[in-house]
Design an enzyme around this catalytic site. Structure first.
Site, PDB file in Angstrom:
ATOM      1  N   GLN A   1      -7.049   0.780  11.011  1.00  0.00           N
ATOM      2  CA  GLN A   1      -8.044   1.273  10.056  1.00  0.00           C
ATOM      3  C   GLN A   1      -9.208   0.281   9.964  1.00  0.00           C
ATOM      4  OE1 GLN A   1      -8.324  -0.345   6.857  1.00  0.00           O
ATOM      5  NE2 GLN A   1      -9.829   1.051   5.993  1.00  0.00           N
TER       6      GLN A   1
ATOM      7  N   ASP B   1       6.748  -2.624   8.836  1.00  0.00           N
ATOM      8  CA  ASP B   1       5.381  -2.196   8.563  1.00  0.00           C
ATOM      9  C   ASP B   1       4.500  -3.400   8.876  1.00  0.00           C
ATOM     10  OD1 ASP B   1       2.885  -1.578   7.520  1.00  0.00           O
ATOM     11  OD2 ASP B   1       3.687  -0.502   5.783  1.00  0.00           O
TER      12      ASP B   1
ATOM     13  N   ARG C   1       6.007  18.195  23.156  1.00  0.00           N
ATOM     14  CA  ARG C   1       5.739  18.666  24.517  1.00  0.00           C
ATOM     15  C   ARG C   1       5.810  17.518  25.520  1.00  0.00           C
ATOM     16  NH1 ARG C   1       0.150  21.805  26.284  1.00  0.00           N
ATOM     17  NH2 ARG C   1       0.999  22.861  28.140  1.00  0.00           N
TER      18      ARG C   1
ATOM     19  N   TYR D   1       4.467  25.251  28.039  1.00  0.00           N
ATOM     20  CA  TYR D   1       4.646  25.197  26.579  1.00  0.00           C
ATOM     21  C   TYR D   1       6.118  25.179  26.177  1.00  0.00           C
ATOM     22  CZ  TYR D   1      -0.251  26.357  26.970  1.00  0.00           C
ATOM     23  OH  TYR D   1      -1.574  26.338  27.319  1.00  0.00           O
TER      24      TYR D   1
ATOM     25  N   PHE E   1       0.850  -1.188   0.000  1.00  0.00           N
ATOM     26  CA  PHE E   1       0.000   0.000   0.000  1.00  0.00           C
ATOM     27  C   PHE E   1       0.887   1.240   0.000  1.00  0.00           C
ATOM     28  CE2 PHE E   1      -2.743   3.141   2.268  1.00  0.00           C
ATOM     29  CZ  PHE E   1      -3.704   3.246   1.280  1.00  0.00           C
TER      30      PHE E   1
ATOM     31  N   ARG F   1      -1.701  12.169  18.691  1.00  0.00           N
ATOM     32  CA  ARG F   1      -2.232  11.500  19.881  1.00  0.00           C
ATOM     33  C   ARG F   1      -3.541  10.768  19.589  1.00  0.00           C
ATOM     34  NH1 ARG F   1      -0.813  16.689  22.047  1.00  0.00           N
ATOM     35  NH2 ARG F   1      -3.010  17.247  21.842  1.00  0.00           N
TER      36      ARG F   1
ATOM     37  N   LYS G   1      -8.739  -3.437   9.134  1.00  0.00           N
ATOM     38  CA  LYS G   1      -7.631  -4.172   9.720  1.00  0.00           C
ATOM     39  C   LYS G   1      -8.110  -5.249  10.705  1.00  0.00           C
ATOM     40  CE  LYS G   1      -4.364  -2.077   7.476  1.00  0.00           C
ATOM     41  NZ  LYS G   1      -5.147  -1.149   6.645  1.00  0.00           N
TER      42      LYS G   1
ATOM     43  N   HIS H   1      -0.524  -5.320   8.715  1.00  0.00           N
ATOM     44  CA  HIS H   1      -1.303  -6.533   8.467  1.00  0.00           C
ATOM     45  C   HIS H   1      -1.000  -7.636   9.480  1.00  0.00           C
ATOM     46  CE1 HIS H   1      -1.180  -5.517   3.824  1.00  0.00           C
ATOM     47  NE2 HIS H   1      -1.754  -4.568   4.548  1.00  0.00           N
TER      48      HIS H   1
END
Length: 388
Positions: free
Chosen positions: A187, A161, A219, A226, A90, A236, A190, A164
């Site tokens: 996703q 990767d 951060r 900050y 992909f 996140r 999956k 899968h």
């Protein structure tokens, strides 16, 4: 008189859910915070996911593509660096490299497992190579022994990767026990899903801590002023996604057991159909979660393959055309492409050239069906091919 066609199998639905997801969503809803810095679901999911894969650390992120980008950034991928990626995968595998300013170098794949060819990768390493990215195609793990030797000899990193490959094992080792960073996707299609989401597993604390900073805009966890320590972005995961994924993880092992058993039956049946070749298995890949059931029909054209997919869908089989060769899509050439032409890359990727034209895959929910449905699936494939 022609025999009656095999009726469409009524495969299990996907995604699957029950009270585990419902309870998790309510648990997330009723806690003090809905983001990872104020809640408990993401932290707990990360620990459970890391433990399941044998990794010291896991970091939950927004999606699988971001998981790859974050992992590559931690490995120092950027301008003037190269990453070897499978030519058959992909497009996120290569685009994650290219969006960081690196160059994605397509590598041909093994004709039997469809994973990156280790010997081909060895020939393409240069002084600019920063990493090799094996994609565990359809849940089958790449040749991690061969790749580890190549990477060690060349002094480059491996990034798996594993989009899968949730729950896969290689020679008794889980993905997180292989000593390299791995990126996962959640996703909608999956093996475990919350619609979207991703995770990265890390073999050491240093890379994990750097990734944590970069996935949260640079951060630190306890920062109140900050004081952003690095560049980064907001990757996140939210608490609701993590709550759903905790329930999905809890049922994954049982689903893998079913798919392994069903593929032994379906793969054998498909392999008996004249002209059909099923994805093979390297016995060192001891546990394959089977994100896809992949077959080839060598000798057919891309147009004929697409017609085959359409015909299977009409008969109730959730079929898909295989990935295009990454170098044969416009997006690959926008930036971060190697200084080669399409045909030059194609000439050194003969297996990929065949696969993207003649390969078909079936959604993994087919492998959650009954034994009779495996027989019916193979019968439909035979009938569709026989009617061509």
């Amino acid at each position: 008189m022609n025999a009656r066609p095999t009726p469409a199998p009524q495969y299990p639905a996907w995604p699957q859910f029950d009270d585990g997801e419902r309870d998790g969503l309510l648990r997330a809803l009723e806690q003090d915070g809905w983001w990872r810095m104020g809640g408990k679901e993401v932290d707990t999911f990360e620990q459970e996911f890391a433990d399941y894969h044998g990794a010291p650390h896991a970091l939950a992120v927004t999606n699988g593509t971001h998981a790859l980008e974050l992992a590559l950034e931690v490995l120092g991928v950027g301008p003037d660096t190269e990453v070897l990626v499978p030519a058959f995968t992909f497009i996120s595998s290569s685009q994650a490299v290219q969006r960081l300013g690196g160059t994605a170098i397509p590598v041909d794949v093994d004709p039997y497992t469809y994973c990156i060819d280790a010997s081909a990768a060895a020939e393409l390493i240069t002084t600019r190579t920063r990493a090799i990215m094996p994609v565990h195609m359809a849940g089958h793990m790449s040749d991690m022994d061969g790749l580890a030797k190549i990477a060690n000899d060349a002094g480059v990193a491996i990034i798996q990767d594993a989009a899968h490959a949730h729950g896969a094992t290689w020679q008794g080792k889980r993905v997180g026990e292989l000593g390299s960073i791995a990126a996962f996707s959640f996703q909608n299609g999956k093996l475990m899903t919350a619609g979207e989401g991703g995770a990265v597993t890390f073999p050491d604390s240093e890379s994990y801590e750097q990734a944590f900073l970069r996935h949260s805009c640079g951060r630190p966890r306890t920062d109140r002023r900050y004081l952003h320590q690095t560049s980064g972005s907001n990757f996140r995961m939210n608490e609701f996604t993590a709550a759903v994924l905790r329930a999905q993880l809890a049922r994954l092992d049982g689903q893998i057991d079913t798919r392994e058993e069903r593929w032994r039956l379906l793969g054998g049946l498909l392999g008996e159909i004249p002209g059909v070749v099923a994805q093979s298995r390297d016995e060192r890949c001891e546990r394959n979660p089977h994100y896809m059931a992949m077959i080839r029909v060598p000798g057919i054209t891309e147009e004929q393959r697409n017609e085959l997919v359409d015909a299977l869908i009409e008969r109730g089989v959730p079929a898909f055309a295989a990935f295009r060769a990454i170098y044969r899509v416009d997006g690959f050439w926008e930036k971060g492409a190697p200084a080669e032409t399409v045909e030059e890359i194609a000439a050194r990727c003969p297996v990929t050239e065949e696969l993207y034209r003649d390969c078909v895959w079936l959604h993994h929910r087919t492998l959650l069906g009954t034994e009779q449905q495996m027989h019916d699936t193979a019968a439909i494939v035979a009938e569709v091919l026989g009617a061509r």
